[in-house]
Design a protein around this motif. Structure first.
Motif, PDB file in Angstrom:
ATOM      1  N   ALA A  73      46.340   6.388  23.608  1.00 55.99           N
ATOM      2  CA  ALA A  73      45.115   7.027  24.088  1.00 55.99           C
ATOM      3  C   ALA A  73      43.947   6.080  23.858  1.00 55.99           C
ATOM      4  O   ALA A  73      44.045   5.121  23.083  1.00 55.99           O
ATOM      5  CB  ALA A  73      44.876   8.357  23.366  1.00 55.99           C
ATOM      6  N   SER A  74      42.848   6.363  24.530  1.00 54.89           N
ATOM      7  CA  SER A  74      41.646   5.566  24.314  1.00 54.89           C
ATOM      8  C   SER A  74      40.420   6.455  24.399  1.00 54.89           C
ATOM      9  O   SER A  74      40.462   7.550  24.992  1.00 54.89           O
ATOM     10  CB  SER A  74      41.546   4.424  25.335  1.00 54.89           C
ATOM     11  OG  SER A  74      41.221   4.923  26.623  1.00 54.89           O
ATOM     12  N   SER A  75      39.344   6.012  23.802  1.00 54.95           N
ATOM     13  CA  SER A  75      38.081   6.735  23.892  1.00 54.95           C
ATOM     14  C   SER A  75      36.948   5.728  23.807  1.00 54.95           C
ATOM     15  O   SER A  75      37.152   4.565  23.457  1.00 54.95           O
ATOM     16  CB  SER A  75      37.955   7.789  22.788  1.00 54.95           C
ATOM     17  OG  SER A  75      37.837   7.170  21.516  1.00 54.95           O
ATOM     18  N   ILE A  76      35.753   6.221  24.121  1.00 56.52           N
ATOM     19  CA  ILE A  76      34.592   5.345  24.125  1.00 56.52           C
ATOM     20  C   ILE A  76      34.306   4.819  22.728  1.00 56.52           C
ATOM     21  O   ILE A  76      33.778   3.752  22.546  1.00 56.52           O
ATOM     22  CB  ILE A  76      33.361   6.088  24.692  1.00 56.52           C
ATOM     23  CG1 ILE A  76      33.540   6.267  26.194  1.00 56.52           C
ATOM     24  CG2 ILE A  76      32.081   5.333  24.410  1.00 56.52           C
ATOM     25  CD1 ILE A  76      32.425   7.048  26.854  1.00 56.52           C
ATOM     26  N   GLY A  77      34.689   5.568  21.714  1.00 57.70           N
ATOM     27  CA  GLY A  77      34.433   5.104  20.357  1.00 57.70           C
ATOM     28  C   GLY A  77      33.408   5.990  19.718  1.00 57.70           C
ATOM     29  O   GLY A  77      33.089   7.064  20.219  1.00 57.70           O
ATOM     30  N   GLY A  78      32.904   5.594  18.633  1.00 60.27           N
ATOM     31  CA  GLY A  78      32.068   6.483  17.859  1.00 60.27           C
ATOM     32  C   GLY A  78      32.973   7.612  17.410  1.00 60.27           C
ATOM     33  O   GLY A  78      34.146   7.417  17.171  1.00 60.27           O
ATOM     34  N   ARG A  79      32.492   8.791  17.366  1.00 59.33           N
ATOM     35  CA  ARG A  79      33.346   9.896  16.968  1.00 59.33           C
ATOM     36  C   ARG A  79      33.152  11.059  17.939  1.00 59.33           C
ATOM     37  O   ARG A  79      32.146  11.175  18.595  1.00 59.33           O
ATOM     38  CB  ARG A  79      33.038  10.343  15.552  1.00 59.33           C
ATOM     39  CG  ARG A  79      31.604  10.800  15.364  1.00 59.33           C
ATOM     40  CD  ARG A  79      31.345  11.208  13.923  1.00 59.33           C
ATOM     41  NE  ARG A  79      29.961  11.598  13.752  1.00 59.33           N
ATOM     42  CZ  ARG A  79      29.488  12.808  14.025  1.00 59.33           C
ATOM     43  NH1 ARG A  79      30.298  13.732  14.457  1.00 59.33           N
ATOM     44  NH2 ARG A  79      28.224  13.097  13.852  1.00 59.33           N
ATOM     45  N   ASN A  80      34.183  11.848  18.013  1.00 60.39           N
ATOM     46  CA  ASN A  80      34.134  13.074  18.792  1.00 60.39           C
ATOM     47  C   ASN A  80      33.761  12.863  20.254  1.00 60.39           C
ATOM     48  O   ASN A  80      32.852  13.483  20.788  1.00 60.39           O
ATOM     49  CB  ASN A  80      33.173  14.068  18.127  1.00 60.39           C
ATOM     50  CG  ASN A  80      33.649  14.421  16.736  1.00 60.39           C
ATOM     51  OD1 ASN A  80      34.854  14.370  16.463  1.00 60.39           O
ATOM     52  ND2 ASN A  80      32.739  14.765  15.867  1.00 60.39           N
ATOM     53  N   THR A  81      34.496  11.961  20.856  1.00 60.86           N
ATOM     54  CA  THR A  81      34.383  11.774  22.302  1.00 60.86           C
ATOM     55  C   THR A  81      35.750  12.020  22.918  1.00 60.86           C
ATOM     56  O   THR A  81      36.768  12.026  22.223  1.00 60.86           O
ATOM     57  CB  THR A  81      33.910  10.351  22.643  1.00 60.86           C
ATOM     58  OG1 THR A  81      34.812   9.408  22.061  1.00 60.86           O
ATOM     59  CG2 THR A  81      32.514  10.098  22.097  1.00 60.86           C
ATOM     60  N   GLU A  82      35.768  12.201  24.224  1.00 60.34           N
ATOM     61  CA  GLU A  82      37.010  12.542  24.904  1.00 60.34           C
ATOM     62  C   GLU A  82      38.033  11.434  24.752  1.00 60.34           C
ATOM     63  O   GLU A  82      37.741  10.265  24.978  1.00 60.34           O
ATOM     64  CB  GLU A  82      36.755  12.795  26.383  1.00 60.34           C
ATOM     65  CG  GLU A  82      38.019  13.135  27.163  1.00 60.34           C
ATOM     66  CD  GLU A  82      37.729  13.441  28.618  1.00 60.34           C
ATOM     67  OE1 GLU A  82      36.549  13.427  29.008  1.00 60.34           O
ATOM     68  OE2 GLU A  82      38.702  13.694  29.366  1.00 60.34           O
ATOM     69  N   ALA A  83      39.228  11.817  24.377  1.00 60.10           N
ATOM     70  CA  ALA A  83      40.343  10.873  24.302  1.00 60.10           C
ATOM     71  C   ALA A  83      41.163  10.997  25.583  1.00 60.10           C
ATOM     72  O   ALA A  83      41.516  12.098  25.993  1.00 60.10           O
ATOM     73  CB  ALA A  83      41.206  11.157  23.080  1.00 60.10           C
ATOM     74  N   PHE A  84      41.446   9.878  26.212  1.00 60.83           N
ATOM     75  CA  PHE A  84      42.251   9.834  27.431  1.00 60.83           C
ATOM     76  C   PHE A  84      43.645   9.358  27.035  1.00 60.83           C
ATOM     77  O   PHE A  84      43.808   8.293  26.453  1.00 60.83           O
ATOM     78  CB  PHE A  84      41.640   8.866  28.443  1.00 60.83           C
ATOM     79  CG  PHE A  84      40.347   9.347  29.031  1.00 60.83           C
ATOM     80  CD1 PHE A  84      39.164   9.237  28.326  1.00 60.83           C
ATOM     81  CD2 PHE A  84      40.317   9.914  30.294  1.00 60.83           C
ATOM     82  CE1 PHE A  84      37.964   9.692  28.850  1.00 60.83           C
ATOM     83  CE2 PHE A  84      39.123  10.365  30.842  1.00 60.83           C
ATOM     84  CZ  PHE A  84      37.937  10.249  30.121  1.00 60.83           C
ATOM     85  N   PHE A  85      44.641  10.161  27.384  1.00 60.16           N
ATOM     86  CA  PHE A  85      46.014   9.859  26.986  1.00 60.16           C
ATOM     87  C   PHE A  85      46.795   9.231  28.134  1.00 60.16           C
ATOM     88  O   PHE A  85      46.575   9.534  29.306  1.00 60.16           O
ATOM     89  CB  PHE A  85      46.729  11.149  26.561  1.00 60.16           C
ATOM     90  CG  PHE A  85      46.324  11.649  25.202  1.00 60.16           C
ATOM     91  CD1 PHE A  85      45.137  12.332  25.027  1.00 60.16           C
ATOM     92  CD2 PHE A  85      47.148  11.432  24.096  1.00 60.16           C
ATOM     93  CE1 PHE A  85      44.760  12.793  23.774  1.00 60.16           C
ATOM     94  CE2 PHE A  85      46.777  11.889  22.842  1.00 60.16           C
ATOM     95  CZ  PHE A  85      45.583  12.573  22.686  1.00 60.16           C
ATOM     96  N   GLY A  86      47.727   8.365  27.746  1.00 57.40           N
ATOM     97  CA  GLY A  86      48.698   7.855  28.694  1.00 57.40           C
ATOM     98  C   GLY A  86      49.763   8.898  28.961  1.00 57.40           C
ATOM     99  O   GLY A  86      49.723  10.002  28.431  1.00 57.40           O
ATOM    100  N   GLN A  87      50.760   8.541  29.779  1.00 53.57           N
ATOM    101  CA  GLN A  87      51.794   9.488  30.179  1.00 53.57           C
ATOM    102  C   GLN A  87      52.880   9.640  29.116  1.00 53.57           C
ATOM    103  O   GLN A  87      53.725  10.526  29.211  1.00 53.57           O
ATOM    104  CB  GLN A  87      52.430   9.038  31.489  1.00 53.57           C
ATOM    105  CG  GLN A  87      53.177   7.709  31.365  1.00 53.57           C
ATOM    106  CD  GLN A  87      53.798   7.262  32.679  1.00 53.57           C
ATOM    107  OE1 GLN A  87      53.602   7.872  33.721  1.00 53.57           O
ATOM    108  NE2 GLN A  87      54.544   6.179  32.642  1.00 53.57           N
TER     109      GLN A  87
END
Lengths: 113, 115
Positions: free
Chosen positions: A92-106
């Motif tokens: 998964a990835s996110s913009i960083g910082g904390r409490n942002t949306e995490a985008f997951f792979g399949q």
């Protein structure tokens, strides 16, 4: 275009082998993660990298070693595979910082036989 | 120790009905509460999220209700549709800064919406 892509999608291997799972994100995010989802669908974080630096390392066996060559890639290498390692592994990835949306792979379904 | 408890484990709802999934947390350091939706063979995807400064957030047919004093939050799916059939995870994120987004997930609820 796939935002977070993992390869392979399926991985079947024998106990004792070493295997790698690759992950790439094209979202420009600076934070990447590995999650493990067990047979009961429980999701648990394993590692988190921010700009190629390890920032979260949960109690994961040393046989698991993440590597981040750049902030768009986070690979997971597993040594001496055990039956209990069978699970679905999500990057998964996110913009960083904390409490942002995490985008997951399949996900990568790993089966150790 | 399960820091985020989710119930029910599975739920069957008739089309057009209301689906309700509940979560409770223990750690008062959590201050971000997302819900993720996962279809078979896919990764989880963010559905809706709330922060504790509001008691409710609505996006289309999906509503989060948040009770800070009780340390509980719930997902309501109005007019449930067969396409909503999926596994739903609540999660909680910490208030402590330090980079990254260490989400603690609930155990998941398998929702089936029947015709």
């Amino acid at each position: 275009d796939t935002a977070v892509s993992q390869t392979p999608k399926y991985l079947v291997t024998q106990m004792g082998n070493d295997k790698s799972i690759k992950c790439e994100q094209n979202l420009g995010h600076d934070t990447m993660y590995w999650y493990k989802q067990d047979s009961k669908k429980f999701l648990k974080i394993m590692f988190s990298y921010n700009n190629k630096e390890l920032i979260i390392n949960e109690t994961v066996p040393n046989r698991f070693s993440p590597k981040s060559p750049d902030k768009a890639h986070l690979n997971l290498h597993i040594n001496s595979l055990e039956l209990g390692d069978s699970a679905v592994y999500f990057c998964a990835s996110s913009i960083g910082g904390r409490n942002t949306e995490a985008f997951f792979g399949q996900g990568t379904r790993l089966t150790v036989v | 120790q399960q820091q985020v408890k989710q119930s029910p484990q599975s739920l069957i709802v008739q089309k057009g009905g209301i689906s309700i999934i509940n979560c409770a947390y223990e750690n008062t350091a959590f201050d971000y509460f997302p819900w993720y939706q996962q279809f078979p063979g896919k990764g989880p995807a963010l559905l809706i999220a709330i922060r504790p400064d509001v008691s409710e957030k609505k996006e289309g047919r999906f509503t989060i209700s948040f009770n800070k004093s009780a340390k509980q939050f719930s997902l309501h799916i109005m007019d449930s549709q067969p396409g909503d059939s999926a596994t739903y995870f609540c999660a909680a994120g910490p208030s402590i800064t330090g980079g990254g987004n260490k989400l603690t997930f609930g155990t998941g609820t398998q929702l089936k919406v029947e015709l």
